[in-house]
Design a protein around this motif. Structure first.
Motif, PDB file in Angstrom:
ATOM      1  N   VAL A 188      42.688 -11.331   4.957  1.00 30.87           N
ATOM      2  CA  VAL A 188      42.370 -10.622   4.059  1.00 30.87           C
ATOM      3  C   VAL A 188      43.618 -11.018   3.154  1.00 30.87           C
ATOM      4  CG1 VAL A 188      43.956  -8.328   3.493  1.00 30.87           C
ATOM      5  CG2 VAL A 188      42.414  -8.667   5.637  1.00 30.87           C
ATOM      6  N   THR A 189      44.591 -11.990   3.307  1.00 29.84           N
ATOM      7  CA  THR A 189      45.194 -12.728   2.125  1.00 29.84           C
ATOM      8  C   THR A 189      44.685 -13.490   1.744  1.00 29.84           C
ATOM      9  OG1 THR A 189      46.672 -12.739   3.997  1.00 29.84           O
ATOM     10  CG2 THR A 189      47.350 -13.918   2.405  1.00 29.84           C
ATOM     11  N   ASN A 190      43.639 -13.701   2.100  1.00 26.71           N
ATOM     12  CA  ASN A 190      42.614 -15.182   1.220  1.00 26.71           C
ATOM     13  C   ASN A 190      42.065 -14.293   0.319  1.00 26.71           C
ATOM     14  OD1 ASN A 190      43.502 -17.581   2.707  1.00 26.71           O
ATOM     15  ND2 ASN A 190      41.974 -17.208   4.311  1.00 26.71           N
ATOM     16  N   LEU A 191      41.368 -13.451   0.661  1.00 26.35           N
ATOM     17  CA  LEU A 191      40.646 -12.734  -0.221  1.00 26.35           C
ATOM     18  C   LEU A 191      41.174 -12.282  -1.059  1.00 26.35           C
ATOM     19  CD1 LEU A 191      38.504 -10.650   2.703  1.00 26.35           C
ATOM     20  CD2 LEU A 191      38.020 -13.243   0.686  1.00 26.35           C
ATOM     21  N   LEU A 192      42.087 -11.105  -1.360  1.00 20.60           N
ATOM     22  CA  LEU A 192      43.320 -11.048  -1.962  1.00 20.60           C
ATOM     23  C   LEU A 192      43.391 -12.067  -3.005  1.00 20.60           C
ATOM     24  CD1 LEU A 192      45.209  -8.444  -0.534  1.00 20.60           C
ATOM     25  CD2 LEU A 192      43.673  -7.683  -1.510  1.00 20.60           C
ATOM     26  N   ALA A 193      43.855 -13.347  -2.399  1.00 16.64           N
ATOM     27  CA  ALA A 193      44.102 -14.324  -3.239  1.00 16.64           C
ATOM     28  C   ALA A 193      43.764 -14.986  -4.131  1.00 16.64           C
ATOM     29  CB  ALA A 193      44.793 -16.049  -2.398  1.00 16.64           C
ATOM     30  N   GLU A 194      42.092 -14.492  -3.953  1.00 15.85           N
ATOM     31  CA  GLU A 194      40.899 -15.212  -4.907  1.00 15.85           C
ATOM     32  C   GLU A 194      39.958 -13.469  -5.771  1.00 15.85           C
ATOM     33  OE1 GLU A 194      37.935 -16.200  -2.011  1.00 15.85           O
ATOM     34  OE2 GLU A 194      39.352 -17.821  -1.046  1.00 15.85           O
ATOM     35  N   GLY A 195      40.917 -13.068  -5.644  1.00 19.93           N
ATOM     36  CA  GLY A 195      40.642 -11.792  -6.722  1.00 19.93           C
ATOM     37  C   GLY A 195      39.900 -10.507  -5.959  1.00 19.93           C
ATOM     38  N   ILE A 196      39.695 -10.806  -5.000  1.00 18.89           N
ATOM     39  CA  ILE A 196      38.725  -9.339  -4.275  1.00 18.89           C
ATOM     40  C   ILE A 196      39.395  -8.364  -4.214  1.00 18.89           C
ATOM     41  CG2 ILE A 196      37.239  -9.449  -3.161  1.00 18.89           C
ATOM     42  CD1 ILE A 196      36.307 -11.426  -3.517  1.00 18.89           C
ATOM     43  N   PRO A 197      38.509  -7.304  -5.046  1.00 19.36           N
ATOM     44  CA  PRO A 197      39.823  -6.014  -4.873  1.00 19.36           C
ATOM     45  C   PRO A 197      39.897  -5.599  -3.467  1.00 19.36           C
ATOM     46  CG  PRO A 197      38.097  -6.342  -6.501  1.00 19.36           C
ATOM     47  CD  PRO A 197      37.538  -7.552  -5.505  1.00 19.36           C
ATOM     48  N   LYS A 198      41.111  -4.802  -3.665  1.00 22.03           N
ATOM     49  CA  LYS A 198      41.393  -4.997  -1.871  1.00 22.03           C
ATOM     50  C   LYS A 198      40.921  -3.367  -1.430  1.00 22.03           C
ATOM     51  CE  LYS A 198      45.455  -1.653  -2.854  1.00 22.03           C
ATOM     52  NZ  LYS A 198      45.673  -0.624  -4.353  1.00 22.03           N
ATOM     53  N   GLU A 199      40.223  -3.201  -2.398  1.00 15.32           N
ATOM     54  CA  GLU A 199      39.067  -1.785  -2.117  1.00 15.32           C
ATOM     55  C   GLU A 199      38.275  -2.199  -0.896  1.00 15.32           C
ATOM     56  OE1 GLU A 199      41.821  -0.430  -5.264  1.00 15.32           O
ATOM     57  OE2 GLU A 199      40.244  -2.295  -5.043  1.00 15.32           O
ATOM     58  N   LYS A 200      38.160  -3.903  -1.205  1.00 11.74           N
ATOM     59  CA  LYS A 200      36.730  -4.111  -0.810  1.00 11.74           C
ATOM     60  C   LYS A 200      37.075  -4.544   1.005  1.00 11.74           C
ATOM     61  CE  LYS A 200      33.426  -5.183  -4.591  1.00 11.74           C
ATOM     62  NZ  LYS A 200      33.263  -6.507  -5.211  1.00 11.74           N
ATOM     63  N   ILE A 201      38.143  -5.065   1.408  1.00  8.54           N
ATOM     64  CA  ILE A 201      38.306  -5.675   2.142  1.00  8.54           C
ATOM     65  C   ILE A 201      38.848  -4.522   3.275  1.00  8.54           C
ATOM     66  CG2 ILE A 201      40.051  -7.460   2.745  1.00  8.54           C
ATOM     67  CD1 ILE A 201      40.545  -8.007   0.087  1.00  8.54           C
ATOM     68  N   PHE A 202      38.220  -4.827   4.198  1.00  8.61           N
ATOM     69  CA  PHE A 202      38.891  -4.311   5.489  1.00  8.61           C
ATOM     70  C   PHE A 202      38.926  -4.941   6.683  1.00  8.61           C
ATOM     71  CE2 PHE A 202      35.523  -2.237   3.106  1.00  8.61           C
ATOM     72  CZ  PHE A 202      36.192  -0.763   2.977  1.00  8.61           C
ATOM     73  N   LEU A 203      40.606  -5.302   7.416  1.00  7.41           N
ATOM     74  CA  LEU A 203      40.676  -6.174   8.417  1.00  7.41           C
ATOM     75  C   LEU A 203      40.649  -5.076   9.995  1.00  7.41           C
ATOM     76  CD1 LEU A 203      42.617  -8.509   9.676  1.00  7.41           C
ATOM     77  CD2 LEU A 203      44.279  -6.743  10.076  1.00  7.41           C
TER      78      LEU A 203
END
Ligand code: UD1
Length: 419
Positions: A199-214
């Motif tokens: 999650v941290t890596n994706l957010l740092a790469e600018g992926i919108p948080k709505e797309k990310i699910f732990l």
């Protein structure tokens, strides 16, 4: 040439599924009454058509629980594509059998080749398949060439992509998998992370948080399901081993096996370790090929062909120590509470070090041997298992997809309290 098998493409029975009443046109009740039990007679719903793509051995272990869970849910209609990246019986068919996976609907039969040949081959053949079917979603797992190729094709065709095991980063572009991870994630619409670093890596790469699910780790879903069954395999007797009195080694990364001198020195190191306890070494085809080409001897180690899932799970469960350069084995040993030494300079799975039994030991044979002997004398303590590595990651993934894609294909808009 595409190979299709004869059975139905659907893993779950195709039948009308019903939900809420307020989206149905007038007069629906009579039509529904004829085919649905009264308690379900609310709304006829479209099934979510999901195309799952697998290619290599670790993909099968990750996809099996997702397909099983999708098959239990009436909302999904699944189709399974095997790219054929792994094709030897012990690298592919054996896994389908043992994990109870349905035979693939299509095998793209891509086989071995350069990375470009594999990637381009999968893309060309898969494009035809996806164009023909236009599924609601393409689902990919892991970081192999087939993963990236499938995600790219779907994205180019405007088909939503879900990536399971998103966000893992070694930050080492020399690993082919790192490119595969980056490309897959950037074109994916649903990014399912197995551990918080994802999650941290994706957010740092600018992926919108709505797309990310732990959601946790699907590989652990499989491990938990098959652990008891694996205990009955008899592999220890077959290889003449005693529980907690042997080490297991695996090596297949190009960085460890493609250089003849380095591979030879790693094998010498394993032979040295085998003076302390038996070392079992199931040999990946790539490594076998390199050993044969270099004329490396096998003396002193217990060499086997690549093992099936159940035997390998049993072997690692009962080992006193595991030495590996694999990604998935770092995760499995974390849950099995078996000390793991990772023969690499980095790992994309930091949680296995923070909370598991894993230790990065680099690739210098002297250092690896020292770490192995130290670990035998003072094994690491086991901490709490990583969050959501609990056998239910697949259910979490399908919950997200069922709600989000189900709503989309059925034209449902949910209203939140803030709207
Ligand atoms: C691939 C993945 C790697 C994964 C590994 C698991 C990529 C870039 N690499 O590596 O991330 O950890 O799978 O095993 O996608 N071979 C056979 N039979 C097979 C498959 C391969 O004999 O069924 C031999 C062939 O000689 C082939 C070599 O193994 O050239 C390597 O196979 P390949 O799929 O290119 O990569 P892996 O090393 O298996």
């Amino acid at each position: 040439m595409l190979r299709r098998n004869g059975h139905s493409s659907s893993l779950s029975p195709v039948r009308p599924v019903v939900d809420r009443a307020d989206d149905l046109p007038a007069g629906w009740e009579k039509a529904e009454e004829a085919c649905c039990p009264p308690r379900n007679r609310d709304v006829a719903r479209h099934l979510i058509s999901l195309t799952a793509v697998v290619g290599a051995r670790p993909n099968f272990v990750k996809m099996a629980p997702i397909l099983e869970e999708a098959g239990r849910r009436s909302a999904f209609q699944c189709r399974l594509i095997h790219t054929g990246q792994h094709y030897s019986p012990e690298m592919s068919a054996m896994f389908f059998d043992e994990l109870g996976m349905p035979a693939p609907d299509v095998n793209l039969e891509i086989g071995s080749g350069s990375h470009t040949e594999q990637t381009a081959g999968v893309m060309l053949r898969l494009e035809m398949e996806l164009n023909e079917r236009r599924p609601d979603l393409v689902l990919v797992v892991g970081d192999v060439n087939s993963t990236m190729a499938a995600a790219l094709v779907a994205s180019k065709l405007g088909i939503p992509v879900a990536h399971v095991e998103a966000g893992l980063r070694s930050f080492d572009r020399r690993m082919p998998e790192e490119t595969n991870r980056l490309v897959t994630d950037v074109v994916s619409d649903y990014l399912f992370a197995s551990e918080p670093s994802g999650v941290t890596n994706l957010l740092a790469e600018g992926i919108p948080k709505e797309k990310i699910f732990l959601v946790g780790n699907v590989m652990i879903d499989t491990l938990m399901k098959f652990r008891d069954k694996a205990a009955h395999t008899g592999v220890l007797d077959r290889l003449g081993l005693k529980s907690k009195d042997y080490a297991v080694a695996t090596l297949h990364r190009p960085s460890n096996v493609d250089g003849m001198e380095h591979l030879a020195s790693l094998l010498d190191m394993l032979r040295e370790l085998s003076r302390r306890m038996p070392v079992v070494f199931p040999v990946h085809p790539r490594t076998r090929e390199r050993m044969r080409a270099a004329g490396l001897t096998e003396h002193g180690l217990i060499l086997t062909e690549p093992l099936g899932y159940l035997e390998f799970l049993r072997l690692t469960s009962e080992a006193r120590l595991v030495l590996t350069d694999s990604g998935g084995i770092q995760e499995e040993t974390t849950i099995l509470q078996v000390p793991c030494l990772t023969m690499r300079e980095n790992t994309e799975r930091p949680i296995t070090i923070e909370q598991g039994t894993n230790r990065l030991v680099g690739t210098d044979p002297k250092e690896i041997l020292k770490a192995a002997l130290d670990t035998l004398d003072a094994p690491p303590r086991f901490l709490t298992p990583p969050k959501f590595w609990d056998g239910h990651a697949s259910a979490r993934i399908l919950d997200v997809l069922e709600r989000s894609i189900g709503d989309r294909v059925n034209g449902i808009r949910r209203v939140s309290a803030q709207d």
